[in-house]
Scaffold this active site. Structure first.
Site, PDB file in Angstrom:
ATOM      1  N   ASP A 175       0.920  -1.210  -0.032  1.00  0.00           N
ATOM      2  CA  ASP A 175      -0.094  -0.073  -0.084  1.00  0.00           C
ATOM      3  C   ASP A 175       0.908   1.216  -0.022  1.00  0.00           C
ATOM      4  OD1 ASP A 175       0.758  -0.581   3.035  1.00  0.00           O
ATOM      5  OD2 ASP A 175      -0.636   1.064   3.222  1.00  0.00           O
ATOM      6  N   SER A 176       0.475   2.437  -0.675  1.00  0.00           N
ATOM      7  CA  SER A 176       1.283   3.620  -0.795  1.00  0.00           C
ATOM      8  C   SER A 176       2.502   3.238  -1.324  1.00  0.00           C
ATOM      9  CB  SER A 176       1.152   4.286   0.636  1.00  0.00           C
ATOM     10  OG  SER A 176       1.425   5.681   0.421  1.00  0.00           O
ATOM     11  N   ALA A 177       3.700   3.829  -0.388  1.00  0.00           N
ATOM     12  CA  ALA A 177       4.821   3.537  -1.131  1.00  0.00           C
ATOM     13  C   ALA A 177       4.995   2.191  -1.285  1.00  0.00           C
ATOM     14  CB  ALA A 177       5.976   4.184  -0.270  1.00  0.00           C
ATOM     15  N   PHE A 212       1.758   4.854  -4.080  1.00  0.00           N
ATOM     16  CA  PHE A 212       2.172   6.301  -4.239  1.00  0.00           C
ATOM     17  C   PHE A 212       2.853   6.793  -5.300  1.00  0.00           C
ATOM     18  CE2 PHE A 212       5.810   9.111  -1.688  1.00  0.00           C
ATOM     19  CZ  PHE A 212       4.974  10.199  -1.932  1.00  0.00           C
ATOM     20  N   HIS A 311      -6.912   7.710   2.038  1.00  0.00           N
ATOM     21  CA  HIS A 311      -5.680   6.925   1.658  1.00  0.00           C
ATOM     22  C   HIS A 311      -5.456   6.040   3.211  1.00  0.00           C
ATOM     23  CE1 HIS A 311      -1.774   6.493  -0.252  1.00  0.00           C
ATOM     24  NE2 HIS A 311      -1.170   6.606   0.830  1.00  0.00           N
TER      25      HIS A 311
END
Length: 346
Positions: A175-177, A212, A311
């Site tokens: 998730d994200s980065a 991300f 997010h």
């Protein structure tokens, strides 16, 4: 495209307080000279220890790959019926490349849910963080984790887990980065193994959870949702500057994946991908562009949108959407595990 029905936009008080605290903490830790105040973060670094005995159907262990760079992963093993091999999920946590770890309590809890509910064997990678270790350090750490599996590392480290693990059904997720890392590690592995059909580790799918991503051009969602939890443009700009190679801008392929500077053909072995987007995430336009580009380049792609998701929504178990998402991930893994098994028997 699968879009979830709109639910109430209000978040539980517990979730709002958590998001506010995390936003404030990350801003306070990001210094103007480009360094991170690790001492401050350590005061609020809530971690979970590995549990070698089954608890709620899952046991965990920390396995070292390379102590010289503190590369290790937390292994999550669910109780499994005898003789039933399980897919492997190699997972990368979020945190803007600069924060958190595989032992963070939030991610320990998430990976336990994955292991139990998918079910699957989870390897949560503790990769190096920026700015101390910038691009491409976490990508190399992820690639070396796959090489560890390929070289029978799990056999040597945890024979019981290895006995029920299916190396021919490996999924990368984050998730994200961590979603960004999962994408780039997938590409590195695919490029390295396009000409090696005999490899033990075979990537069956990629799950990019609100990855991300960046761009020099501000998107409408970034402008409209400026000040959203976790992802102000000031904060994301700082994180990209800390991570990207010196002199690179946000159109660098590491940030703007499949963007104008990343126009090379996708690897033949690049797998089916599920891209998860939240309607209250400032990065949604970039994520949607990434998903569309995957499809344009001939790859199987499932787009999963939650209109009212912020997010990192899925790490909050109190949110109904979190449970819905895990159900969708279970379906994606099951679908592509079956495909891989059928192909393996041809």
């Amino acid at each position: 495209m699968t879009e979830k029905p709109r639910s109430s936009p209000s978040l539980p008080l517990k979730t709002r307080l958590s998001l506010s605290f995390l936003s404030t903490l990350s801003d306070s830790a990001c210094r103007s000279d480009g360094t991170v105040n690790r001492r401050l973060l350590s005061l609020f670094d809530f971690r979970s220890s590995p549990n070698p005995r089954f608890s709620s159907g899952v046991r965990t262990a920390d396995i070292t790959i390379d102590p010289s760079r503190d590369l290790w992963f937390r292994l999550f093993v669910p109780s499994s019926p005898s003789g039933h091999r399980l897919p492997i999920i190699v997972f990368f946590h979020g945190g803007g490349f600069a924060f958190l770890s595989a032992s963070a309590s939030t991610y320990d809890a998430v990976c336990r849910r994955f292991a139990r509910e998918l079910p699957a064997i989870i390897l949560s990678v503790n990769y190096r963080l920026s700015p101390e270790h910038c691009h491409p350090a976490p990508y190399i750490d992820g690639l070396d984790t796959l090489r560890f599996l390929e070289s029978s590392g799990l056999d040597r480290s945890d024979a019981d887990a290895s006995a029920i693990a299916d190396l021919s059904n490996v999924f990368l997720a984050g998730d994200s980065a961590g979603g960004n890392i999962a994408h780039n590690v997938t590409r590195l592995w695919a490029a390295e193994h396009d000409s090696k059909p005999w490899a033990r580790v075979r990537i069956s799918g990629l799950v990019a959870i609100q990855p991300f991503l960046g761009s020099e051009d501000r998107t409408p969602a970034e402008i409209r949702l400026e000040g959203a939890p976790l992802l102000s443009t000031k904060r994301t700009d700082w994180l990209w500057k800390a991570f990207l190679p010196e002199g690179a801008d946000r159109d660098h392929p590491a940030a703007n994946a499949l963007g104008p500077k990343d126009d090379v053909e996708l690897e033949k072995a690049f797998p089916a991908t599920m891209v998860v987007i939240g309607g209250r995430d400032p990065l949604q336009d970039l994520q949607r562009r990434y998903a569309e580009e995957l499809r344009k380049r001939g790859k199987e792609m499932k787009l999963l949108e939650y209109a009212d998701a912020v997010h990192a929504f899925y790490v909050f178990p109190e949110l109904k959407l979190s449970t819905e998402f895990i159900g969708e991930m279970k379906s994606f893994v099951e679908t592509h595990t079956k495909k891989q098994e059928i192909n393996s028997n041809i």
